[in-house]
Design an enzyme around this catalytic site. Structure first.
Site, PDB file in Angstrom:
ATOM      1  N   LYS A  52       0.835  -1.208   0.000  1.00 26.88           N
ATOM      2  CA  LYS A  52       0.000   0.000   0.000  1.00 26.88           C
ATOM      3  C   LYS A  52       0.865   1.252   0.000  1.00 26.88           C
ATOM      4  CE  LYS A  52      -3.139  -2.909  -0.129  1.00 26.88           C
ATOM      5  NZ  LYS A  52      -2.224  -4.040  -0.267  1.00 26.88           N
ATOM      6  N   VAL A 272       0.901 -15.974  -8.518  1.00 24.26           N
ATOM      7  CA  VAL A 272      -0.166 -16.917  -8.846  1.00 24.26           C
ATOM      8  C   VAL A 272      -0.880 -17.433  -7.602  1.00 24.26           C
ATOM      9  CG1 VAL A 272       0.861 -17.630 -11.027  1.00 24.26           C
ATOM     10  CG2 VAL A 272       1.510 -18.819  -8.916  1.00 24.26           C
ATOM     11  N   HIS A 445     -22.320  15.817   2.912  1.00 26.57           N
ATOM     12  CA  HIS A 445     -22.183  16.196   1.501  1.00 26.57           C
ATOM     13  C   HIS A 445     -21.111  17.285   1.366  1.00 26.57           C
ATOM     14  CE1 HIS A 445     -23.340  17.209  -2.601  1.00 26.57           C
ATOM     15  NE2 HIS A 445     -23.324  18.487  -2.240  1.00 26.57           N
TER      16      HIS A 445
END
Length: 469
Positions: A52, A272, A445
């Site tokens: 990350k 994999v 918002h």
């Protein structure tokens, strides 16, 4: 005679193991945590955290280079050596924090590899196999984790053939990289390196990337991968490789065996999958045997077939996720302490930190139908989100899946901050909340979180900022 006696021996100090130990300490139970490598396990030292870090750094560089539309232009120089030093500092800081938390909760930390001698005694060995001490225990918790799967003919030499840990420990950026595997590890690292200017080629045996995720979630990721210049080749099997003056050539074959291909790069990254580690502790001595998939089977209380032995984390089965292992560790500690706890029916979110991010929890529409439910769903496209528009990233959507009576069964999010947005849906699934509860909760918002609110309202046919279904 043993050198140490403890109530609980925990083998492995990754997220599952150290969480178990800390919770036991909080409950006043004597816990001994044995780790042969570094505290924090693969996740902290060679996986989640360093990956990350490189993903975040790559995104900063990429945003700076590609923000002409909003009036920002910049010449970006990536000092990869400086990045590596910063990333290593982050890892060291977190590792020390784990040790500090363990000690603060009275956990005994022992360095070495635990090997069982019998059902209640383990030997602790150093790297050379020399016995350091013997530990007697009442309970044992196995948290030995997992390791990268190695493809035949692609044995890791950590120079030409890399595993994910090698890719996260590079001292300099390669000019080109070929990645075998388009699962979440392969695609996260492919995305990061492409954003840093590396020429990335991905080879996958299946017909699409990110198998296991709904196709609608994968489509924006596949589209963005193309925009980043990632060259994806599906239905190709890696056959071998050979060295060249410029690096290597990866040889592949179509899955139908009809065609052969070659892909040039400086190095190959094999991604994999991972396999559980069960061959390091002498399981025979405690009477345990892995199942056909290599995992240790457990019940809802994380207990194995041997009543005083528990298994948590990757070694206990899919999904191999750090947060799932941590939750299992808490359950095991609670059960050992005599409390009521269970891992049954837990909502475990799954997240991929690609571009854009994608996340899912609970049931998809198809899974709900397969379970005999007649689900309803609501969706909110991020192109209708004011906050998404202000970031310039509008690919994706939030989706809520509900039962006919309005209970939240699951949800999927693809887009910026999907890894954060999925938490609210996971809470709704875990607590069996109604869609009505999500729709009636006021969301600030402008935020990305409004997309979850609007998706819930869309289920009810009363979304404001998108057409109702």
């Amino acid at each position: 005679m043993t050198d140490r006696r403890t109530d609980v021996l925990i083998v492995g100090a990754g997220p599952a193991g150290y969480t178990t130990a800390i919770r036991l300490g909080q409950l006043g139970i004597d816990a001994t945590l044995v780790e042969a490598d570094a505290h924090g396990g693969t996740c902290l030292n060679r996986g989640c955290i360093p990956s990350k870090a490189i993903i975040s750094a790559a995104s900063v560089a990429h945003e700076a280079r590609t923000s002409e539309e909003i009036g920002i232009t910049a010449e970006v120089d990536v000092d990869f050596e400086q990045f590596t030093r910063w990333k290593d500092r982050v890892v060291r800081r977190m590792g020390k924090a784990v040790e500090k938390l363990c000690k603060a909760n009275n956990v005994d930390l022992v360095e070495g590899r635990a090997v069982f001698e019998d059902r209640h005694v383990a030997r602790v060995l150093d790297g050379d196999g020399t016995e350091l001490e013997r530990v007697e225990f009442d309970y044992a918790v196995l948290a030995t984790g997992s390791r990268p799967v190695e493809l035949p003919g692609f044995e890791y030499d950590h120079q030409s053939v890399l595993d994910a840990a090698d890719a996260l420990s590079l001292s300099s950026l390669p000019n080109s990289l070929v990645v075998i595997g388009a699962g979440y590890i392969g695609m996260e690292l492919s995305t990061a390196f492409a954003k840093l200017g590396v020429d990335v080629t991905v080879v996958e045996a299946l017909e699409s990337m990110l198998p296991g995720f709904p196709p609608a979630l994968v489509e924006p990721v596949e589209s963005r991968a193309g925009e980043l210049g990632i060259d994806c080749h599906y239905e190709q099997l890696a056959q071998g490789w050979r060295e060249t003056d410029a690096g290597l050539v990866l040889e592949t074959e179509s899955t139908d065996g009809q065609d052969q291909f070659e892909h040039e790069a400086e190095a190959v990254l094999v991604a994999v999958g991972r396999e559980p580690v069960t061959d390091t502790v002498n399981l025979d001595a405690i009477g345990l045997e892995p199942n056909d998939d290599g995992f240790l089977e457990t019940d809802d209380q994380c207990r194995t077939d041997v009543p005083h032995v528990f298994a948590v984390g990757d070694v206990a089965g899919e999904p191999m996720l750090a947060h799932k292992g941590s939750a299992e560790g808490e359950v095991a500690a609670e059960v050992i302490a005599g409390r009521t706890a269970s891992f049954a029916d837990r909502a475990v979110p799954s997240v991929t930190f690609t571009a854009p991010e994608l996340a899912t929890v609970g049931q998809t529409v198809q899974e709900a139908e397969d379970a005999g439910c007649r689900p309803i769903q609501g969706e909110f496209p991020l192109r209708a989100s004011g906050r998404a528009l202000t970031t310039g990233h509008t690919d994706g959507f939030a989706r809520i899946v509900a039962s006919g009576d309005g209970r939240v069964l699951g949800g999927q999010v693809v887009g910026p901050e999907a890894s954060e947005l999925i938490a609210e849906i996971a809470l709704a699934v875990e607590q069996e909340l109604s869609v009505e509860a999500l729709a009636e909760t006021i969301h600030a918002h402008p935020t990305m979180a409004e997309s979850v609110h609007e998706a819930a309202a869309n289920v009810l046919g009363r979304a404001i900022h998108t057409l109702n279904r």
